[in-house]
Design a protein around this motif. Structure first.
Motif, PDB file in Angstrom:
ATOM      1  N   LEU A 184       0.856  -1.185   0.000  1.00 39.13           N
ATOM      2  CA  LEU A 184       0.000   0.000   0.000  1.00 39.13           C
ATOM      3  C   LEU A 184       0.891   1.233   0.000  1.00 39.13           C
ATOM      4  N   GLN A 185       0.720   2.072  -1.015  1.00 40.74           N
ATOM      5  CA  GLN A 185       1.493   3.301  -1.143  1.00 40.74           C
ATOM      6  C   GLN A 185       0.558   4.467  -1.429  1.00 40.74           C
ATOM      7  N   ALA A 257       2.691  10.459   4.033  1.00 38.84           N
ATOM      8  CA  ALA A 257       2.711   9.224   3.254  1.00 38.84           C
ATOM      9  C   ALA A 257       2.897   7.963   4.095  1.00 38.84           C
ATOM     10  N   VAL A 258       1.910   7.624   4.896  1.00 34.76           N
ATOM     11  CA  VAL A 258       1.894   6.318   5.541  1.00 34.76           C
ATOM     12  C   VAL A 258       1.891   5.255   4.453  1.00 34.76           C
ATOM     13  N   ARG A 259       2.710   4.217   4.610  1.00 36.25           N
ATOM     14  CA  ARG A 259       2.706   3.127   3.660  1.00 36.25           C
ATOM     15  C   ARG A 259       2.852   1.807   4.400  1.00 36.25           C
ATOM     16  N   VAL A 271       5.939   5.305   8.749  1.00 35.71           N
ATOM     17  CA  VAL A 271       5.228   6.569   8.933  1.00 35.71           C
ATOM     18  C   VAL A 271       6.255   7.683   9.129  1.00 35.71           C
ATOM     19  N   GLU A 272       6.348   8.606   8.176  1.00 38.24           N
ATOM     20  CA  GLU A 272       7.231   9.761   8.358  1.00 38.24           C
ATOM     21  C   GLU A 272       6.590  10.699   9.375  1.00 38.24           C
ATOM     22  N   SER A 273       7.293  10.939  10.459  1.00 30.57           N
ATOM     23  CA  SER A 273       6.640  11.658  11.553  1.00 30.57           C
ATOM     24  C   SER A 273       7.589  12.518  12.371  1.00 30.57           C
ATOM     25  N   GLY A 274       8.826  12.699  11.953  1.00 29.41           N
ATOM     26  CA  GLY A 274       9.748  13.491  12.747  1.00 29.41           C
ATOM     27  C   GLY A 274      10.302  12.706  13.922  1.00 29.41           C
TER      28      GLY A 274
END
Length: 318
Positions: A184-185, A257-259, A271-274
């Protein structure tokens, strides 16, 4: 998956944090002493470097910069150690409340290789990991940690390290058996050559071909795309009701962009989140807010992971 932060602060964790005040004060004093004596030692060297009978050009600047950075880093060492100790204590207490474990140091497993292979994270020149939360949540094996990926860019004196990914990697057992692979992208990730002609019909990872999966819900197709080696099973695994949970997580962390990768009974999320879970502080008055922030960050990640584990489709109560 909500935690009573006030109850935690009124109990064992609050008492432990109170006992750490002397450690914080000692660390601050030690850092100040280091900066003072290192500064005294560095001044004559800098004086000779800048006021001696020579002109070294950029060498003077570079050497001075290295000296200043070294003094700063050496002095900050005790503070960094104190903040790490507080962070480990807080995060360990939060983990116990959720019935799992916490380690500051991380050695990634096969899930990390899978995340790289299937493009959940970008390529990089160096990586680092920290803050591992692991155990079992609602009967599923659970493993979450933070990854920081950097790429070397530029040339000569303009060479620098640039962060290309910072966020959470979540790995857990799925709520049902399956034998296929599904990716899933975010929509638009896999386009045809130079973006002409729209998305690709299939993608390949180390020779493993995944075909585009037509979805049945337009709201899902507007945001995400799915690729799989089993069209039928992919539609069962990745239900359109998940979109609300995925987007809610992005909003909660100002993420991007959760993948997810579904493979042989397990799921891996990126999950890109810092920078997450930084609950350590030298200021005791910040403790309760830091505990609440770290607890909510972990809770949100865990709720998403459980939401896509389809024991109950959609799990709206999360």
């Amino acid at each position: 998956m909500r935690m009573d932060v006030q109850g935690l602060m009124d109990g064992e964790l609050g008492n432990w944090l109170s006992d750490q005040q002397s450690m914080r004060e000692a660390a601050s004093k030690k850092a100040q002493n280091r900066w003072f004596y290192a500064g005294i030692a560095a001044l004559p060297v800098l004086g000779v470097l800048w006021f001696g009978p020579w002109s070294l050009g950029m060498v003077q600047v570079v050497v001075s910069f290295i000296i200043c950075i070294g003094v700063g880093a050496w002095g900050y060492g005790p503070i960094a150690e104190a903040k790490k100790a507080i962070k480990v204590g807080i995060n360990s207490a939060i983990a116990r409340e959720f019935g799992i474990s916490y380690d500051h140091d991380v050695t990634p497993g096969n899930e990390w290789e899978a995340a790289k292979t299937y493009g959940l994270v970008p390529g990089c020149h160096r990586d680092s990991f920290e803050d591992r939360w692991y155990g079992s949540l609602e009967g599923h094996g659970f493993n979450l940690y933070e990854a920081h990926l950097e790429e070397r860019r530029g040339s000569g004196k303009n060479r620098r390290w640039v962060t290309v990914f910072r966020g959470a990697i979540v790995h857990m057992e799925f709520g049902r058996d399956f034998h296929s692979t599904a990716l899933l992208q975010r929509k638009g990730k896999h386009k045809k050559w130079l973006g002409f002609g729209g998305r690709k019909d299939n993608v390949s990872f180390d020779g493993h071909r995944l075909d585009y999966v037509d979805q049945v819900h337009p709201d899902f197709e507007d945001v995400f795309e799915v690729w799989s080696d089993d069209q039928v099973e992919a539609r069962v695994l990745i239900h359109p009701s998940y979109v609300e949970h995925l987007l809610a997580l992005e909003r909660a962390f100002n993420g991007d962009a959760v993948r997810a990768l579904f493979s042989r009974g397990e799921v891996v999320l990126a999950v890109e989140s810092g920078n997450l879970f930084e609950s350590g502080s030298m200021n005791a008055s910040d403790d309760e807010a830091r505990v609440a922030e770290a607890a909510e960050q972990f809770g949100a990640m865990a709720r998403l992971a459980l939401a896509i584990n389809q024991n109950e489709r959609g799990r709206a109560e999360l």
